[in-house]
Write an enzyme that holds these catalytic residues in place. Sequence first.
Site, PDB file in Angstrom:
ATOM      1  N   TYR A 142     -19.804  27.830  20.574  1.00 15.20           N
ATOM      2  CA  TYR A 142     -20.876  27.900  19.575  1.00 15.20           C
ATOM      3  C   TYR A 142     -21.690  29.162  19.873  1.00 15.20           C
ATOM      4  CZ  TYR A 142     -25.102  26.042  17.124  1.00 15.20           C
ATOM      5  OH  TYR A 142     -26.190  25.842  16.315  1.00 15.20           O
ATOM      6  N   LYS A 170     -17.766  28.608  16.465  1.00 13.48           N
ATOM      7  CA  LYS A 170     -18.731  28.189  15.444  1.00 13.48           C
ATOM      8  C   LYS A 170     -19.723  29.329  15.362  1.00 13.48           C
ATOM      9  CE  LYS A 170     -22.241  24.539  15.546  1.00 13.48           C
ATOM     10  NZ  LYS A 170     -22.600  23.333  16.317  1.00 13.48           N
TER      11      LYS A 170
HETATM   12  C1  LIG Z   1     -25.688  27.324   7.778  1.00 13.33           C
HETATM   13  C2  LIG Z   1     -25.035  26.217   8.554  1.00 13.33           C
HETATM   14  O1  LIG Z   1     -23.983  25.706   8.243  1.00 13.33           O
HETATM   15  N1  LIG Z   1     -25.754  25.827   9.606  1.00 13.33           N
HETATM   16  C3  LIG Z   1     -25.276  24.870  10.580  1.00 13.33           C
HETATM   17  C4  LIG Z   1     -25.077  25.634  11.884  1.00 13.33           C
HETATM   18  C5  LIG Z   1     -23.939  26.640  11.758  1.00 13.33           C
HETATM   19  O2  LIG Z   1     -22.709  26.000  11.560  1.00 13.33           O
HETATM   20  C6  LIG Z   1     -23.819  27.473  13.031  1.00 13.33           C
HETATM   21  O3  LIG Z   1     -25.081  28.021  13.374  1.00 13.33           O
HETATM   22  C7  LIG Z   1     -22.839  28.613  12.830  1.00 13.33           C
HETATM   23  O4  LIG Z   1     -23.286  29.461  11.837  1.00 13.33           O
HETATM   24  O5  LIG Z   1     -24.808  24.727  12.933  1.00 13.33           O
HETATM   25  C8  LIG Z   1     -25.858  23.776  13.142  1.00 13.33           C
HETATM   26  O6  LIG Z   1     -27.051  24.467  13.454  1.00 13.33           O
HETATM   27  C9  LIG Z   1     -25.591  22.848  14.298  1.00 13.33           C
HETATM   28  O7  LIG Z   1     -24.476  22.778  14.718  1.00 13.33           O
HETATM   29  O8  LIG Z   1     -26.487  22.130  14.640  1.00 13.33           O
HETATM   30  C10 LIG Z   1     -26.031  22.928  11.902  1.00 13.33           C
HETATM   31  C11 LIG Z   1     -26.348  23.810  10.731  1.00 13.33           C
HETATM   32  O9  LIG Z   1     -26.444  23.054   9.551  1.00 13.33           O
END
Ligand SMILES: CC(=O)N[C@H]1[C@H]([C@H](O)[C@H](O)CO)O[C@](O)(C(=O)O)C[C@@H]1O
Length: 309
Positions: A142, A170
Amino acid sequence: MTPLSANEINGNWATLLLPLNADDSINYVQLEQEIDTLITFGVDGIYSNGTAGEFYNQTEAEFDGINELFAEKCNDAGMPFQIGCSHMSPKISLERVRRARLLRPSAIQIILPDWFVPSKTELTDYLQMIADAAAPVGLVLYNPPHAKKKLLPADFAAILNSGIPLVGCKVAGGDTQWYEEMKHLPQPFSVFVPGHQLATGISLGAHGAYSNVACLNPAFAQKWYDSIRKAEAAAFELEKRIQQFMSECIVPYIVNEGYSNQAVDKFMAAVGGWTSIDTQLRWPYRGIPAEHILPIREKCKNILPEVFQ
Ligand SMILES: CC(=O)N[C@H]1[C@H]([C@H](O)[C@H](O)CO)O[C@](O)(C(=O)O)C[C@@H]1O
């Protein structure tokens, strides 16, 4: 569950939001309901302890309580699940990985050490030790936009070339060149991009999203992904409206009012209305006050009526 390989991590994954009582303790009744609901919606997968699961703000006993419950329910239901073992501390991350592995997740998510930026050697040492502790469960790295070290495609290639068995990432995505470079990593690799960019992302080679659209409504996000997979024109039209909703109704809370990403994720869930979890975040972070839910829900109904059908 059996560990998923890189090729098997695809689609619309929903985050587990952290339900809180007014005194900041975890509401385990709501947590159980949330997991059950997500399983019923039939999303491609569920993950715990992302930013929206407030991983950075839990005791170790709470981490175990949440993830034992989560794993038991997902294993029983045959629902693919990932446990977030991310933590700013390398030691705490390693301990979380050791315990999470025993819960038989499909994959484990981690971030890089987050106090002092690790050098290349330190980064490799870190990931190697974490990967050994997780095996045979694969690791998803992540690397959010606010991470102290932002990994480029060349960095992912170097990590994979050094033999570290990452199965996916991610990340915030990038331009067409970025997608092109991510397509040519030395081995199969699951690339997940932000939820509201999923149609374009998939068309450029991404594999899925750990998704903010699933925060709004997991069933709606799943339906959208099914349409994206079929490369339907409607999926791109819907993406435009999802992005319109985000920029008109959600981004101003971050940009103008200083709310965190996790605040807007919880808020979107309240707007979508599929869960009883409220908008509060754990101290010291601020949630968006409940009186904002109904006005934004009305706007959402206009832009995205599908969310409420
Ligand atoms: C825009 C979007 O999808 N945001 C999601 C992000 C992204 O997947 C990650 O930052 C990679 O960009 O992950 C989270 O913060 C998480 O896992 O808690 C949830 C959030 O809803």
